[in-house]
Structure formats: structure tokens, C-alpha cells
Write a protein that holds these residues in place. Structure first.
Motif, PDB file in Angstrom:
ATOM      1  N   PRO A 189     -16.620 -29.830 -44.036  1.00  0.00           N
ATOM      2  CA  PRO A 189     -15.986 -31.009 -43.427  1.00  0.00           C
ATOM      3  C   PRO A 189     -16.240 -32.251 -44.292  1.00  0.00           C
ATOM      4  O   PRO A 189     -17.112 -32.252 -45.157  1.00  0.00           O
ATOM      5  CB  PRO A 189     -16.694 -31.131 -42.078  1.00  0.00           C
ATOM      6  N   SER A 190     -15.458 -33.264 -44.068  1.00  0.00           N
ATOM      7  CA  SER A 190     -15.683 -34.508 -44.813  1.00  0.00           C
ATOM      8  C   SER A 190     -16.948 -35.178 -44.286  1.00  0.00           C
ATOM      9  O   SER A 190     -17.188 -35.233 -43.077  1.00  0.00           O
ATOM     10  CB  SER A 190     -14.485 -35.446 -44.672  1.00  0.00           C
ATOM     11  N   ILE A 191     -17.767 -35.641 -45.196  1.00  0.00           N
ATOM     12  CA  ILE A 191     -19.054 -36.248 -44.838  1.00  0.00           C
ATOM     13  C   ILE A 191     -19.015 -37.719 -45.238  1.00  0.00           C
ATOM     14  O   ILE A 191     -18.875 -38.050 -46.414  1.00  0.00           O
ATOM     15  CB  ILE A 191     -20.208 -35.516 -45.538  1.00  0.00           C
ATOM     16  N   ASN A 192     -19.160 -38.591 -44.238  1.00  0.00           N
ATOM     17  CA  ASN A 192     -19.121 -40.025 -44.490  1.00  0.00           C
ATOM     18  C   ASN A 192     -20.444 -40.714 -44.181  1.00  0.00           C
ATOM     19  O   ASN A 192     -20.708 -41.794 -44.699  1.00  0.00           O
ATOM     20  CB  ASN A 192     -18.008 -40.689 -43.669  1.00  0.00           C
ATOM     21  N   ASN A 236     -24.258 -32.684 -38.905  1.00  0.00           N
ATOM     22  CA  ASN A 236     -23.306 -31.782 -38.241  1.00  0.00           C
ATOM     23  C   ASN A 236     -22.846 -30.678 -39.190  1.00  0.00           C
ATOM     24  O   ASN A 236     -22.727 -29.509 -38.801  1.00  0.00           O
ATOM     25  CB  ASN A 236     -22.097 -32.552 -37.714  1.00  0.00           C
ATOM     26  N   ALA A 237     -22.572 -31.040 -40.442  1.00  0.00           N
ATOM     27  CA  ALA A 237     -22.141 -30.050 -41.434  1.00  0.00           C
ATOM     28  C   ALA A 237     -23.248 -29.026 -41.693  1.00  0.00           C
ATOM     29  O   ALA A 237     -22.982 -27.823 -41.831  1.00  0.00           O
ATOM     30  CB  ALA A 237     -21.738 -30.742 -42.732  1.00  0.00           C
ATOM     31  N   GLN A 255     -24.899 -38.650 -39.876  1.00  0.00           N
ATOM     32  CA  GLN A 255     -24.562 -37.830 -38.699  1.00  0.00           C
ATOM     33  C   GLN A 255     -23.577 -36.724 -39.101  1.00  0.00           C
ATOM     34  O   GLN A 255     -23.722 -35.577 -38.682  1.00  0.00           O
ATOM     35  CB  GLN A 255     -23.973 -38.706 -37.589  1.00  0.00           C
ATOM     36  N   ASP A 256     -22.582 -37.055 -39.936  1.00  0.00           N
ATOM     37  CA  ASP A 256     -21.635 -36.039 -40.426  1.00  0.00           C
ATOM     38  C   ASP A 256     -22.367 -34.984 -41.250  1.00  0.00           C
ATOM     39  O   ASP A 256     -22.057 -33.794 -41.158  1.00  0.00           O
ATOM     40  CB  ASP A 256     -20.548 -36.692 -41.278  1.00  0.00           C
TER      41      ASP A 256
END
Length: 87
Positions: free
Chosen positions: A7-10, A17-18, A13-14
Motif C-alpha cells: 500500500p502507499s505509505i505516507n 498498517n502495512a 500509521q500507514d
């Protein structure tokens, strides 16, 4: 087996989650590999018996056919003896 898509990580928290998704995907793959590894001995036995049984039967039938062919001259000589006795 499904392919893991990143997934895209910004932000952090992203990223967390990844990481959790990746760990879940790896656990799923490990479970699948464990199930496949458990099936291997059974599949090997099936394949081996599928190859051995026809070979044994073929060998036995060839041996039986050879024994019958060896009896042909004996049968011919017996037939000729009966034929001579009738004549």
C-alpha cells in the motif's frame, strides 16, 4: 497463492498498517506451505504405488505369457502323439 501488494505509505500509521498486513500475509503463506508439506508423503506414496503396481503387473503378465509360450512345444508334441495313436 495471492501476491502481496504494497500500500502507499505516507506516515508512520500507514507504515505500521502495512507491516501488520505483511505479517498477516506471511502467516497465511506459512500456513499454506505447512498444509502442502503435510500432503507430500501421501502424494509420494500415491505416485510411487501408481508407478510400481503397473510395473509389477506387467512383469507378472510377461512372465506368465513366457511360461505359456514355453508350454506350446509340449502341447504340440502331445497333440502329435494323440494324432499318431488315432492313425
Amino acid at each position: 497463492m495471492s501476491v502481496f501488494s504494497t500500500p502507499s505509505i505516507n506516515n508512520q500509521q500507514d507504515l505500521q498498517n502495512a507491516i501488520a498486513q505483511l505479517k498477516g500475509h506471511l502467516a497465511s503463506q506459512e500456513k499454506d506451505l505447512g498444509e502442502r508439506a503435510a500432503k507430500i508423503p501421501h502424494q509420494l506414496f500415491k505416485k510411487a504405488s501408481g508407478a510400481i503396481v503397473p510395473a509389477v503387473l506387467t512383469t507378472a503378465s510377461l512372465a506368465g505369457a513366457w511360461n505359456i509360450l514355453k508350454l506350446v512345444p509340449v502341447a504340440q508334441s502331445l497333440f502329435s502323439l494323440f494324432k499318431k495313436k488315432k492313425a
